[in-house]
Each structure stands twice: as structure tokens, then as C-alpha cells.
Design a protein around this motif. Structure first.
Motif, PDB file in Angstrom:
ATOM      1  N   THR A  58      29.276  23.745 -28.271  1.00 24.94           N
ATOM      2  CA  THR A  58      30.608  23.627 -27.911  1.00 24.94           C
ATOM      3  C   THR A  58      30.748  22.004 -27.979  1.00 24.94           C
ATOM      4  O   THR A  58      29.781  21.303 -27.873  1.00 24.94           O
ATOM      5  CB  THR A  58      30.951  24.326 -26.514  1.00 24.94           C
ATOM      6  OG1 THR A  58      29.977  23.423 -25.661  1.00 24.94           O
ATOM      7  CG2 THR A  58      30.566  25.643 -26.704  1.00 24.94           C
ATOM      8  N   ILE A  59      31.839  21.527 -27.758  1.00 25.62           N
ATOM      9  CA  ILE A  59      32.321  20.255 -27.665  1.00 25.62           C
ATOM     10  C   ILE A  59      31.583  19.666 -26.378  1.00 25.62           C
ATOM     11  O   ILE A  59      31.260  18.464 -26.160  1.00 25.62           O
ATOM     12  CB  ILE A  59      33.801  20.060 -27.587  1.00 25.62           C
ATOM     13  CG1 ILE A  59      34.334  20.301 -28.831  1.00 25.62           C
ATOM     14  CG2 ILE A  59      34.172  18.551 -27.165  1.00 25.62           C
ATOM     15  CD1 ILE A  59      35.682  20.330 -29.065  1.00 25.62           C
ATOM     16  N   THR A 113      39.128  26.049 -33.195  1.00 28.22           N
ATOM     17  CA  THR A 113      37.771  26.185 -32.446  1.00 28.22           C
ATOM     18  C   THR A 113      37.223  25.003 -32.051  1.00 28.22           C
ATOM     19  O   THR A 113      37.170  23.897 -32.752  1.00 28.22           O
ATOM     20  CB  THR A 113      36.902  27.402 -32.881  1.00 28.22           C
ATOM     21  OG1 THR A 113      36.491  26.633 -34.331  1.00 28.22           O
ATOM     22  CG2 THR A 113      37.956  28.462 -33.194  1.00 28.22           C
ATOM     23  N   HIS A 114      36.122  24.951 -31.217  1.00 26.64           N
ATOM     24  CA  HIS A 114      35.081  24.135 -30.935  1.00 26.64           C
ATOM     25  C   HIS A 114      34.408  23.863 -32.387  1.00 26.64           C
ATOM     26  O   HIS A 114      34.281  22.159 -32.576  1.00 26.64           O
ATOM     27  CB  HIS A 114      33.815  24.542 -30.026  1.00 26.64           C
ATOM     28  CG  HIS A 114      34.085  24.695 -28.550  1.00 26.64           C
ATOM     29  ND1 HIS A 114      34.202  23.599 -27.940  1.00 26.64           N
ATOM     30  CD2 HIS A 114      34.921  25.921 -27.975  1.00 26.64           C
ATOM     31  CE1 HIS A 114      34.437  24.149 -26.576  1.00 26.64           C
ATOM     32  NE2 HIS A 114      34.743  25.571 -26.864  1.00 26.64           N
ATOM     33  N   SER A 115      33.785  24.804 -32.845  1.00 27.29           N
ATOM     34  CA  SER A 115      33.198  24.410 -34.255  1.00 27.29           C
ATOM     35  C   SER A 115      34.325  23.845 -35.390  1.00 27.29           C
ATOM     36  O   SER A 115      33.568  23.035 -36.098  1.00 27.29           O
ATOM     37  CB  SER A 115      32.811  25.850 -35.089  1.00 27.29           C
ATOM     38  OG  SER A 115      32.292  25.787 -36.124  1.00 27.29           O
ATOM     39  N   ILE A 127      40.055  26.303 -28.918  1.00 33.18           N
ATOM     40  CA  ILE A 127      39.883  25.398 -27.650  1.00 33.18           C
ATOM     41  C   ILE A 127      41.165  24.310 -27.997  1.00 33.18           C
ATOM     42  O   ILE A 127      41.300  23.442 -26.856  1.00 33.18           O
ATOM     43  CB  ILE A 127      38.561  24.740 -27.841  1.00 33.18           C
ATOM     44  CG1 ILE A 127      38.380  23.749 -26.445  1.00 33.18           C
ATOM     45  CG2 ILE A 127      38.498  23.513 -28.992  1.00 33.18           C
ATOM     46  CD1 ILE A 127      38.057  24.829 -25.291  1.00 33.18           C
ATOM     47  N   CYS A 184      30.806  28.312 -29.400  1.00 35.62           N
ATOM     48  CA  CYS A 184      31.375  27.372 -30.252  1.00 35.62           C
ATOM     49  C   CYS A 184      32.606  27.930 -31.186  1.00 35.62           C
ATOM     50  O   CYS A 184      33.268  27.201 -31.882  1.00 35.62           O
ATOM     51  CB  CYS A 184      30.637  26.825 -31.154  1.00 35.62           C
ATOM     52  SG  CYS A 184      29.602  27.864 -32.492  1.00 35.62           S
ATOM     53  N   ALA A 222      37.691  21.345 -22.802  1.00 32.83           N
ATOM     54  CA  ALA A 222      36.562  21.906 -23.681  1.00 32.83           C
ATOM     55  C   ALA A 222      35.442  22.310 -22.825  1.00 32.83           C
ATOM     56  O   ALA A 222      34.702  23.233 -23.253  1.00 32.83           O
ATOM     57  CB  ALA A 222      35.940  20.812 -24.688  1.00 32.83           C
ATOM     58  N   LEU A 245      34.638  19.828 -33.797  1.00 35.66           N
ATOM     59  CA  LEU A 245      33.454  19.129 -33.666  1.00 35.66           C
ATOM     60  C   LEU A 245      32.892  18.849 -34.929  1.00 35.66           C
ATOM     61  O   LEU A 245      32.421  17.779 -35.059  1.00 35.66           O
ATOM     62  CB  LEU A 245      32.610  19.970 -32.585  1.00 35.66           C
ATOM     63  CG  LEU A 245      31.197  19.226 -32.316  1.00 35.66           C
ATOM     64  CD1 LEU A 245      31.598  18.072 -31.533  1.00 35.66           C
ATOM     65  CD2 LEU A 245      30.316  20.299 -31.722  1.00 35.66           C
TER      66      LEU A 245
END
Length: 565
Positions: free
Chosen positions: A22-23, A224-226, A206, A202, A94, A229
Motif C-alpha cells: 500500500t502507499i 487504487t493504491h496499486s 484510495i 493494495c 492512504a 503507487l
């Protein structure tokens, strides 16, 4: 030597694995390694934070959010220009699993009402005012109940989900909390933050960013985080960012350019974020580059033009610069050459993308040959696929043939918030995102953006791409900036119109422009209508609003959309 393509399809390399954290987890690991190094410089706020200092503030704010009753999946809006608090919100949400909703600072009452209600924001962090915009007055119009409620206890008829309004600045209005008082409620060592972060995945949404809404109500692209990021990481890789880099970010954070290509590109490489001001100012940006010895600089073409043409430009030492990104709208070749030559940005890159793809799909790198950097948007990013298809049949076209650009991979958004129908229109069953952009791909995989499908001009049966005409007209010695659009025409269906900003001290005429074109480009590509202007209608991110140019011209010429007038 790259293997030559036989169709307009390219797949990015996969030597480096995708990030699966995750971030918040990734940032914590970076802060542990880079603790004493500069993470953030906000010159207009006179604030500097090391990675360790930034982490402590982020953890304190994440604790505050949890103690305010916010939890995983709740939406919190931020309605502000660039500032330290923006980054804190980006990272703290996050960690807490709260979804950050970017609210455009240009929004007015009806637009912010729509955005907050569309995604059901429970809290809003807002600035007080900026230039002619009074944000608190707009909120009081939407929620007169604020003046009589306790902070965090809002019940507003027009904003039924909103409970808490947090105000940036030195004082708090009735019913609102001052940001400094809000964050003071948290504890940087709160175990609840670690527990909340550990429960996240992830692939959790977010961030929500609203599209421009030029063809209808804005849509909330959910990322999303993914998504963001990884995109930030690979963007930084293309720029060859390291912990020694200092990136000047005058582009807005509410937009992907600022928060992903800027903040996350830096934070994934241990580099330093530098904000020259809350909003773009060419002089303050030049001052920041010199004073902070920045090695990178981001901007849309209009920003670079404003800096290059500033009367004090030659006073500044920009020799520390090497890289950055020019994106957001097509990058004129002549402007790119001046940026490389006069601003020392020998390793500047071009990036292409859209909010729905987190955002970058294609990017040149620091070692992309200059001729490719000034004429294309580079190659497909790692772990992504790009293809160019016939808009009518969906078939992948041959190299060099214009078509719609489609992209697929980790970067494609989770979807439009609360709008499955629009999501299905944008993302097909095979998860290809249809961008609406016209592009070509050459046999080596380099992509060139020709324009928007809706921007293509059909004059007497000939397809004309405004970008091509603009690139040609930039060569004229008296042209500083130019935008070409199509306007209705009784005889040809559409005719070309060029709006030109002349270079300072010059007074070109329409005949000058037409003579320059004669014999150099096909007769049907020479603009029939030529107007000289001082400015273009722009969005807050510096993108030219071509539809407004069309509207002005149609009114001036007495034209109608049905093309019969």
C-alpha cells in the motif's frame, strides 16, 4: 535494436516487478531509509519537512482521522491548492484506508455540491479563499446549518453525508475546525493507525479524481493504491530519479500531474518535493528552481512558455536542472527545443495519459533520442499494453495509421464511482481502456498523439488533425502559441480556425500566416479563419479549452452546429 512491429500494439517491459505494498507501507519503508533527508519544501508556507518529520505528521493526521470517526472506505474531500496539508492528507488517508477525493479549486457552488454528494464525502478539508474565490461563502450557501452546529456534527439538507468541515488557515468559522487544531487531536504513535494500515490491500480504492466534465457531469475516476503507487514509481524510473533529486512542482496537486507524477514519483525514490507557490506563478517558479537548486521541473506547455518568455528569465541560474515532465496537453516541438536549450532540461521527458489510467500510459525516458522526445510521447510504460484501433471496427491498425488509443494493465482505474454504465462505456470486457484520443504508433512502438477523436476536423472529406497544423505554425518566428480548431462551414462541412498569440513586439497579419503556409502544407490544411489573441481559455491545470474557442468563433461567424448556416 527494438524488433519492428507489424501492427500498432506494444507491451511494456516487465523486468522490474510491480509494487504490491500500500502507499502507507511503501512510504514508511522509504522514511526509515531516508529519515534525515528533505522530503518536502513549501516555499510559500516557509515550511521544510524531512522524511522522518513528514512521517510523524502523517501518522498524527491518520490518528486524527480515525479518532474523528472516519474508517476504511469513507470519503474525505480536499478543496485546496498546493500546500503541506495536501501531502499530509494524501498520505494519511492512504494509511487510514480513507478515500481521498480531489476537489477542483475552480469548482463553484453547484459543482462542489455535485462532487461531494456524488461520492458521499463525510469530511471536507478546505482553504478559505483564493483570488476571487470565496470557498467558505460557497460552503455556507450549501450548508447554512454550519453556523449553528458543533464541529463534526453537521446535518445539512443539501449535503446530507457531510459531517465535518476542516478549514485551512489561522482562524475557524463557526461549525468548522481549524486544521492545526484537528491534527493536534491525533497521536503520532497511535497503535490504531498501524492496525488500520495492516488491514488494507493494495487493490483497495484510495483516491477519487473527477474528470473535466466537458461532455456532461464530471465522473469520479476511482483509483487504487496499486494504480497510483506503481504509476508514480515507473514515472520516476523513466526520469531516473534518485534521493539526490529535487523536483519543482508548480502543477496542481488536485490533478494527477501534481499528486502522482509529482508527489508519488518523488516519494517512491526518496527525492525532495519543492512547491514554489500555492498556484503557478512563472517568476516564483524560476526563483524556486534557483534557490532550491532543483534538478527537475514539471509543467504543461503553457507554463514553460510563460517562464521562457518572462522578462526576467535570463536573470536566473537554472543550470542544476536536468529532467522533469512536460505533459497535460500536446507539447509543441519548438517549445520543447527551447526548454532543452535554454532551461538546461536535457533529460526532460514527455508523458501521456488520462485520469482514468492513474494517469501515465506512455512516456519518453531521459535517454530517448531528442528527435523522438520532441515528436512523440515515447513508449508504453512497464507492465502496460497499448494498441491503436480503428474507431469504427475495433481492429488494430497498421503502424503509422491513425486510430483510437487503448491501454490495458495495472493502471486502469477501479471504475467510475457509482456509475457502472459509464465504466462499461470506457472499459471494454477485455479491460481495455478506450481513451478517446487519436494516435499513431510507429514500427518501433513510439506513440504520437494526433488529437481527440472529437477534435478531428473533416474538411470536404479530408481528415485534418489540428495538432499537425499547430506544430507547423509554431515554426513561424512571430508565433508564440497557437491553437487550431474546426468550425462549421456550409461548403466544406468544417473549416480550420487558428487562434494565435503573437510573440512580444511582433504584429503578424493573417496574410503573413497564410503566406508562411503556402507551398509548405496542403491547401486544405491552411486555416481559413485566423485570429490574434492575448490568451486562450484554460482550465486550472493549463489545458486549453478548445470547445470555448469553437463557441466564440461560431458566435462571431453566426454559425450553427448543424452546419447549414
Amino acid at each position: 535494436m527494438r524488433e519492428l512491429l507489424t501492427t500498432s500494439y506494444s507491451c511494456g517491459e516487465q523486468r522490474q516487478p510491480l509494487l504490491t505494498q500500500t502507499i502507507g507501507d511503501f512510504f514508511d519503508a522509504m522514511a526509515a531509509r531516508q529519515g534525515d533527508r528533505d522530503a518536502l519544501v513549501a516555499r510559500h508556507q516557509n515550511r521544510r519537512l524531512s522524511y522522518a518529520g513528514l512521517k510523524r505528521e502523517v501518522d498524527r493526521l491518520a490518528s486524527t482521522m480515525l479518532r474523528s470517526g472516519l474508517s476504511r472506505g469513507d470519503r474525505v474531500g480536499i478543496w485546496a491548492h498546493n500546500c503541506v496539508e495536501w501531502v499530509l492528507m494524501q498520505l494519511a488517508t492512504a494509511k487510514a484506508g480513507v478515500i481521498l477525493v480531489n476537489i477542483n479549486p475552480a469548482y463553484r457552488t453547484a459543482e462542489v455540491e455535485y462532487a461531494l454528494n456524488k461520492v458521499g464525502c463525510r469530511a471536507l478539508v478546505t482553504m478559505t479563499a483564493f483570488k476571487s474565490s470565496d470557498y467558505l461563502a460557497m460552503l455556507r450557501e450549501l450548508a447554512p446549518e454550519l453556523s449553528t452546529c458543533a464541529p463534526g456534527q453537521l446535518r445539512a439538507a443539501r449535503l446530507p453525508e457531510l459531517r465535518l468541515v476542516v478549514q485551512l488557515g489561522d482562524a475557524a468559522e463557526p461549525g468548522m475546525l481549524r486544521f492545526a487544531d484537528w491534527i493536534a487531536q491525533g497521536d503520532a504513535d497511535d497503535p490504531a493507525v498501524a492496525a488500520a494500515a495492516a488491514a488494507l490491500d493494495c487493490h483497495d480504492p484510495i483516491n477519487i479524481q473527477f474528470t473535466s466534465g466537458t461532455t456532461g457531469f464530471p465522473k469520479g475516476a476511482t483509483l487504487t493504491h496499486s494504480n497510483i503507487l506503481n504509476n508514480g514509481y515507473f514515472i520516476g524510473e523513466a526520469m531516473k530519479l534518485t534521493a539526490d533529486d529535487r523536483l519543482c512542482i508548480p502543477v496542481p496537486l488536485y490533478h494527477c500531474f501534481g499528486m502522482v507524477l509529482g508527489n508519488l514519483a518523488c516519494l517512491t525514490h526518496g527525492a525532495t518535493i519543492v512547491y514554489p507557490n500555492d498556484a503557478f506563478d512563472p517568476l516564483l517558479t524560476l526563483e524556486a528552481v534557483q534557490a532550491e537548486r532543483c534538478t527537475g521541473l514539471h509543467g504543461v506547455p503553457t507554463m514553460f512558455i510563460a517562464m521562457l518568455d518572462h522578462p526576467r528569465f535570463k536573470e536566473f541560474d537554472l543550470s542544476t536542472l536536468r529532467t522533469g515532465i512536460m505533459a497535460g496537453s500536446p507539447c509543441p516541438i519548438e517549445v520543447m527545443k527551447r526548454v532543452v536549450r535554454d532551461m538546461h532540461l536535457s533529460e526532460i521527458t514527455i508523458a501521456y495519459g488520462m485520469t482514468e489510467t492513474a494517469p501515465v500510459s506512455c512516456q519518453s525516458s531521459t535517454d530517448t533520442p531528442l528527435d523522438r522526445r520532441v515528436s512523440t510521447v515515447g513508449l508504453v510504460q512497464p507492465h502496460l499494453e497499448v494498441k491503436i484501433v480503428d474507431p469504427e471496427t475495433g481492429a488494430t491498425v497498421a503502424p503509422g495509421t491513425p486510430g483510437e488509443l487503448c491501454t490495458r494493465g495495472y493502471s486502469v482505474m477501479h471504475g467510475y464511482w457509482g456509475d457502472e454504465e459509464k465504466t462499461r462505456e470506457a472499459i471494454d470486457p477485455e479491460r481495455w481502456m478506450h481513451t478517446g484520443d487519436l494516435a499513431t504508433m510507429d514500427a518501433e512502438g513510439y506513440v504520437n498523439i494526433v488529437g481527440r477523436i472529437k477534435d478531428m476536423v473533416i474538411r470536404g472529406g479530408e481528415n485534418v488533425y489540428p495538432r499537425e497544423i499547430e506544430e507547423f505554425l509554431y515554426r513561424h518566428p512571430m508565433v508564440q502559441d497557437v491553437q487550431v480548431v474546426g468550425v462549421p462551414d456550409r461548403k466544406y462541412g468544417e473549416e480550420l480556425c487558428a487562434w494565435i498569440i503573437p510573440k512580444a513586439g511582433t504584429e503578424p497579419t493573417a496574410d503573413d500566416i497564410r503566406a508562411f503556409c503556402q507551398g509548405q502544407i496542403a491547401h486544405y490544411k491552411i486555416p481559413r479563419h485566423i485570429r490574434f489573441v492575448q490568451t486562450f481559455p484554460l482550465t486550472i491545470t493549463g489545458k486549453v479549452q478548445k470547445f470555448k474557442i469553437r463557441d466564440v468563433m461560431k458566435a462571431e461567424l453566426g454559425l450553427h452546429e448543424d452546419k447549414t448556416a
